[in-house]
Design a protein around this motif. Structure first.
Motif, mmCIF file in Angstrom:
data_model
loop_
_atom_site.group_PDB
_atom_site.id
_atom_site.type_symbol
_atom_site.label_atom_id
_atom_site.label_comp_id
_atom_site.label_asym_id
_atom_site.label_seq_id
_atom_site.Cartn_x
_atom_site.Cartn_y
_atom_site.Cartn_z
ATOM 1 N N GLU A 104 0.853 -1.332 0.132
ATOM 2 C CA GLU A 104 0.007 -0.072 -0.026
ATOM 3 C C GLU A 104 0.916 1.151 -0.137
ATOM 4 O OE1 GLU A 104 -3.409 2.658 0.052
ATOM 5 O OE2 GLU A 104 -3.143 0.299 -0.935
ATOM 6 N N ALA A 105 2.121 1.443 0.944
ATOM 7 C CA ALA A 105 2.896 2.403 0.866
ATOM 8 C C ALA A 105 3.431 2.553 -0.691
ATOM 9 C CB ALA A 105 3.864 2.244 1.825
ATOM 10 N N HIS A 106 3.920 1.446 -1.250
ATOM 11 C CA HIS A 106 4.380 1.776 -2.678
ATOM 12 C C HIS A 106 3.390 2.190 -3.633
ATOM 13 C CE1 HIS A 106 7.875 -1.329 -1.937
ATOM 14 N NE2 HIS A 106 7.992 -0.264 -1.448
ATOM 15 N N ARG A 107 2.127 1.704 -3.501
ATOM 16 C CA ARG A 107 0.841 2.023 -4.455
ATOM 17 C C ARG A 107 0.888 3.479 -4.149
ATOM 18 N NH1 ARG A 107 -3.594 3.830 -4.350
ATOM 19 N NH2 ARG A 107 -3.808 3.924 -2.154
ATOM 20 N N PHE A 108 0.843 4.012 -2.770
ATOM 21 C CA PHE A 108 0.551 5.460 -2.737
ATOM 22 C C PHE A 108 1.574 6.205 -3.239
ATOM 23 C CE2 PHE A 108 0.873 9.217 0.078
ATOM 24 C CZ PHE A 108 -0.341 9.637 -0.210
ATOM 25 N N ALA A 109 2.867 5.886 -3.017
ATOM 26 C CA ALA A 109 3.974 6.728 -3.631
ATOM 27 C C ALA A 109 3.793 6.819 -5.133
ATOM 28 C CB ALA A 109 5.236 6.100 -2.979
ATOM 29 N N THR A 123 1.318 6.289 -7.434
ATOM 30 C CA THR A 123 0.229 7.010 -7.587
ATOM 31 C C THR A 123 0.621 8.484 -7.467
ATOM 32 O OG1 THR A 123 -1.429 5.300 -6.803
ATOM 33 C CG2 THR A 123 -2.235 7.680 -7.437
ATOM 34 N N PHE A 124 1.187 9.201 -6.526
ATOM 35 C CA PHE A 124 1.394 10.309 -6.167
ATOM 36 C C PHE A 124 2.342 10.971 -7.092
ATOM 37 C CE2 PHE A 124 4.375 13.374 -4.275
ATOM 38 C CZ PHE A 124 3.306 14.379 -4.119
ATOM 39 N N HIS A 125 3.558 10.209 -7.578
ATOM 40 C CA HIS A 125 4.255 10.657 -8.441
ATOM 41 C C HIS A 125 3.772 10.769 -9.926
ATOM 42 C CE1 HIS A 125 7.768 11.025 -5.517
ATOM 43 N NE2 HIS A 125 7.415 10.049 -4.979
ATOM 44 N N ARG A 126 3.020 9.962 -10.192
ATOM 45 C CA ARG A 126 2.126 9.691 -11.278
ATOM 46 C C ARG A 126 1.521 10.988 -11.528
ATOM 47 N NH1 ARG A 126 0.545 3.509 -11.877
ATOM 48 N NH2 ARG A 126 2.543 2.641 -12.656
ATOM 49 N N VAL A 127 0.622 11.532 -10.551
ATOM 50 C CA VAL A 127 0.036 12.691 -10.583
ATOM 51 C C VAL A 127 0.785 13.722 -10.841
ATOM 52 C CG1 VAL A 127 -1.640 13.908 -9.140
ATOM 53 C CG2 VAL A 127 -2.034 11.696 -9.079
ATOM 54 N N VAL A 128 1.948 13.905 -10.126
ATOM 55 C CA VAL A 128 2.878 15.216 -9.998
ATOM 56 C C VAL A 128 3.327 15.254 -11.491
ATOM 57 C CG1 VAL A 128 5.140 16.065 -9.186
ATOM 58 C CG2 VAL A 128 3.266 15.175 -7.594
#
Length: 112
Positions: free
Chosen positions: A40-45, A47-52
């Motif tokens: 989950e931590a990897h998925r969150f990170a 996803t965040f970087h893809r959005v940025v």
């Protein structure tokens, strides 16, 4: 608070101050919980970087011009084809585009 790390390949649990990693059986609920937290931590990170990165990919020099919203930007690009052509256009040519007023045309010329 204790921080632990989970090696991905062998699924060993590393604990600070302990020389040897803790090896849990693959079918234990404890290891499965640690795996879910890690995933989950990897998925969150990710996803965040893809959005940025996605936001940065669509930044234009026209974005910072006051009075120039998305509709007017599209109209300018449709009319002139590129930022370079917009840059070389006169104020009068810019005003010929629907919705572009003299103050906006002057702002465009000043910013570009």
């Amino acid at each position: 608070m204790v921080v632990v790390s989970l090696a991905k390949r062998i699924e060993e649990v590393f604990i600070p101050g302990r020389g040897e990693p803790l090896r849990l059986a693959h079918d234990t609920p404890e290891l499965q919980l640690l795996q879910r937290v890690r995933d989950e931590a990897h998925r969150f990170a990710i996803t965040f970087h893809r959005v940025v990165r996605k936001k940065d990919a669509f930044v234009s020099v026209l974005d910072g011009i006051t009075g120039l919203g998305p509709v007017r930007r599209r109209a300018l690009l449709r009319q002139f084809g590129s930022i370079d052509n917009i840059r070389s256009a006169t104020v009068e040519e810019l005003m010929a585009v629907k919705g572009i007023t003299r103050p906006v045309a002057v702002s465009i010329k000043e910013m570009l």
